[in-house]
Design an enzyme around this catalytic site. Structure first.
Site, mmCIF file in Angstrom:
data_model
loop_
_atom_site.group_PDB
_atom_site.id
_atom_site.type_symbol
_atom_site.label_atom_id
_atom_site.label_comp_id
_atom_site.label_asym_id
_atom_site.label_seq_id
_atom_site.Cartn_x
_atom_site.Cartn_y
_atom_site.Cartn_z
ATOM 1 N N ALA A 99 35.624 31.062 39.728
ATOM 2 C CA ALA A 99 35.780 29.835 38.934
ATOM 3 C C ALA A 99 36.970 28.989 39.372
ATOM 4 O O ALA A 99 37.146 27.891 38.884
ATOM 5 C CB ALA A 99 35.937 30.188 37.454
ATOM 6 N N SER A 143 40.461 34.439 36.165
ATOM 7 C CA SER A 143 39.404 33.422 36.253
ATOM 8 C C SER A 143 38.064 34.118 36.067
ATOM 9 O O SER A 143 37.942 35.318 36.340
ATOM 10 C CB SER A 143 39.432 32.771 37.630
ATOM 11 N N ASP A 144 37.061 33.366 35.619
ATOM 12 C CA ASP A 144 35.715 33.914 35.741
ATOM 13 C C ASP A 144 35.427 34.012 37.239
ATOM 14 O O ASP A 144 36.130 33.438 38.068
ATOM 15 C CB ASP A 144 34.681 33.055 35.004
ATOM 16 N N TRP A 145 34.367 34.745 37.580
ATOM 17 C CA TRP A 145 34.129 35.073 38.987
ATOM 18 C C TRP A 145 33.877 33.812 39.819
ATOM 19 O O TRP A 145 32.905 33.100 39.599
ATOM 20 C CB TRP A 145 32.983 36.083 39.086
#
Ligand code: BGC
Length: 722
Positions: free
Chosen positions: A222, A218-220
């Protein structure tokens, strides 16, 4: 490994590492941002501390894209990987290949282009360069993350054809050609579903159609619903360390809602990449200095090969003996990179004043060189630009100087296009983009003609912001991509909108002449001659122009090939391209080629090719309607931000004010990019993201939520975890 261990493996250990299970042969992966250098934090759990370990700062993607040079990107990737090895890091979080839908997106400087073919090819080059050193690359942000405004809550609403032809193609090209070890899902929703919970994207398309074999992270912060994200194929939650959603995952397994196999599968993907990348960190024999000197050289070369000469009435290259004045604050402090997670602590910064001899006296100088552009706070991760304007003080300096000395040249630093109401007053404009740590040396070599400028714009520069097709719809939470496939030059050239500088534009100190292209089977060749008096590189681009296709609207031209050749004065070389099915295809629930005669345009000259094409019934795609509610008291959830809730409760308001004060103390000025980024990542982000980032305890977030919903007793219970 037990199932518990496997669940734990699907969450990072902290901000930058995955967990390790040495007894089971699963090493950790230490990752660093990306994309234009290595940002290694000193502390494993510090998200955006201002200082990271020193590293070479290469030009950012906005700049390297203008090189149109896949090999150069590979060289940069190789150099970044050498530094990763030196820093004992196994993975670089980059490249970013989001499409520049709108020039105001605050993060455009980290992305390559408005054109998916160009972005995909260049990203593939960078990934190959990184991964040939057995360092992993993580392509990001998958997908449709084309604005920073409410990036963790926004919904990108677009039709299927636009998704496939414009927003997924760059990922597809890079993933198929260079096999990155990881993909980072984006923050936003796509047509109502978070990217990190989007099975169609993360499994059906990415793995089943494209054959991706690495893992998805995941993006940070997200992740929204961890159970759903594992089911969709998002293997790793980052950053880790808070146990976010772990209880829910365990309970879902117990209830039989989440299959154990889904967990085993995600854990196995992470473990496989971790084993593949296990180092082998060969002890560096020297102190590594040579590598950094080499990297700096690559950074300089990249800046030189990417700078775009936008205007030149003959004043450039400068003669060695002219007396120059160096004006503008950016002569001493050039803008050479952007702010946010990609910010590098440069190893060896060279500003223009460090290498150029000049005075400050406008009247005494033969030529005035003004260093101007967009300051740091104008464009950064986490917020979009307000407009396309440069600071008035820069414009005034240019106009006032040009009024006094007609021999005025502007060297422009900016991560995205700007309006240029001053351009007629100056004799030349050299656009450096964000040229990285060696920008000063590159400027000198280009101004004096030691290097011949050869960069070409990878995005269109309009006269005004209002000319941009998404100008009206950009910047709202529900991002409706109503312009469809008509992004960038696809729009301007199809709808005949005059622009300041078209896609692919860039001058040289020499001139080139093109023969007519020749099509033979799937090969296109074209002879190009250097007709000027100095040597130089020419970027040769091949555009395909489709026939009229009845009900199906198509852009009048699309880039389907590019190459770069070096020619001495008088020399002729042949550029060669290969046509594939995709050079002609459109998306109609599958790739199809409409029948007809296609023009192949190179350097303004055309050949044609007839395609028998495929039988198909044209599909009329629709843009899904926005589905998000407007939050009201009593119904707030952890998907709302504390900023959204603060007007409902004095307690939430006090919490926000306290955190704002702390951040202002830590990051100084409340208009600094660092403050704005933290504000966006903490206070304006959904509360679930604050929990994941370790910014607030889950019980506190839940209690604040109940306060905002007006349920004070519940709030106490939540706080006391009763
Ligand atoms: C950014 C990513 C970055 C990550 C780690 C996020 O906020 O969107 O691009 O890799 O932080 O710094």
């Amino acid at each position: 490994m037990t199932l518990r261990d496997k669940i734990k493996l699907t969450e990072g250990k902290n901000c930058w590492e995955t967990r390790e299970y040495p007894d089971d042969g699963v090493p950790k992966i230490f990752m660093c941002d990306g994309p234009h250098g290595l940002r290694k934090q000193d502390f494993t759990n510090q998200l955006f501390s201002s200082e990271s370990v020193k590293a070479t700062c290469f030009p950012t993607a906005v700049t390297t894209a203008s090189s149109f040079d896949v090999n150069l990107l590979e060289e940069i990737g190789d150099a970044i990987a050498k530094e990763a090895i030196d820093q004992k890091s196994q993975m670089v979080l980059g490249p970013g290949v989001n499409i520049k839908r709108n020039p105001l997106c605050g993060r455009n400087f980290e992305y390559f282009s408005e054109d998916p073919y160009l972005a995909g090819k260049l990203a593939a080059g960078l990934i190959k360069g990184i991964q040939k050193n057995n360092i992993g690359a993580c392509i990001k942000h998958f997908a449709c993350n084309n604005q920073e405004y409410k990036r963790m809550a926004s919904d990108s609403l677009l039709d299927e054809r636009t998704l496939r032809e414009i927003y997924l193609t760059a990922f597809e090209i890079a993933i198929k050609e260079s096999k990155p070890k990881a993909v980072m899902s984006s923050y936003n929703k796509i047509n109502g579903d978070y990217s990190s919970e989007n099975k169609k994207l993360l499994t059906d398309i990415l793995r089943d159609e494209w054959g991706f074999e690495g893992f998805v992270m995941s993006d940070w912060s997200a992740i929204n619903d961890r159970v759903k994200s594992i089911q969709a194929g998002c293997d790793l939650l980052m950053p880790g360390g808070t146990g976010y959603g772990e209880k829910e995952v365990i309970n879902a397994v117990k209830r039989g809602e989440l299959s154990k196999n889904d967990i085993r599968r995600s854990a196995a993907r992470i473990a496989k990449v971790a084993r593949d990348l296990e180092v082998k960190f060969t002890p560096v024999e020297s102190d590594g200095i040579e590598d950094y000197i080499h990297s700096h050289d690559v950074a300089r070369k990249a800046a030189e090969q990417s700078a775009v000469l936008l205007k030149n009435d003959g004043i450039l290259p400068l003669k060695a003996n002219v007396k120059i004045a160096l004006l503008g604050e950016m002569a001493d402090n050039m803008r050479y990179q952007g702010s946010g997670s990609s910010r590098i602590n440069p190893m060896h910064l060279v500003n223009p004043v460090d290498v150029l001899d000049g005075c400050k006296d406008i009247e005494a100088a033969d030529v005035c060189v003004i260093f101007a552009g967009l300051p740091d706070a104008y464009e950064a991760e986490s917020y979009d630009r307000a407009d396309m304007k440069m600071p008035q003080s820069h414009i005034d300096l240019i106009n006032e100087t040009a009024a006094k000395n007609p021999n005025t040249v502007v060297v422009l630093f900016a991560g995205s296009p700007v309006e240029m109401p001053w351009i007629d007053n100056v004799k030349a404009v050299l656009y450096m983009g964000l040229p990285g740590e060696a920008g000063g040396e590159a400027v000198k070599n280009l101004l004096y003609g030691y290097v011949n400028p050869c960069g070409k714009l990878a995005e269109t520069w309009t006269y005004n912001y209002s000319d941009v097709p998404s100008a009206e719809s950009f910047g709202s939470r529900d991002a409706v991509y109503s312009e469809g496939i008509f992004v960038g030059y696809r729009y301007y050239s199809s709808k005949n909108v005059a622009v300041r500088f078209p896609f692919g534009y860039g001058l040289s100190y020499t001139t080139f002449e093109y023969d007519k292209p020749v099509v033979s089977g799937d090969k296109v060749t074209v002879k190009v001659k250097n007709t000027g008096s100095v040597s130089g590189y020419e970027t040769v681009m091949m555009f395909v122009e489709p026939p009229e296709s009845g009900e199906i609207e198509r852009p009048v031209r699309e880039l389907k090939g590019f190459t770069k050749i070096y020619l001495k004065p008088g020399e002729t070389k042949t550029a060669e391209f290969t046509l594939t099915d995709r050079s002609f295809a459109i998306w109609q629930d599958g790739w199809v080629i409409p029948k007809g005669t296609y023009n192949i345009e190179v350097g303004g000259k055309k050949a044609f090719i007839f395609k028998q094409g495929d039988e198909f019934t044209p599909i009329k795609y629709e843009i899904p309607k926005p589905s998000m509610r407007l939050a009201v008291k009593g119904e707030y959830t952890l998907n709302d931000s504390v900023m959204d809730l603060m007007h409902e409760s004095k307690i939430v308001e006090a919490f926000v004010k306290k955190r704002e004060k702390e951040m202002a103390e830590k990051y100084g000025n409340t208009t600094s990019p660092e403050y704005m980024l933290m504000h966006e990542s903490v206070l304006s982000a959904p509360m679930r993201a604050m929990i994941m980032a370790g910014q607030v305890k889950e019980k506190v977030a839940n209690a604040l939520l109940e306060c905002a919903n007006g349920k004070m007793t519940e709030a106490f219970f939540k706080y006391l975890e009763l």
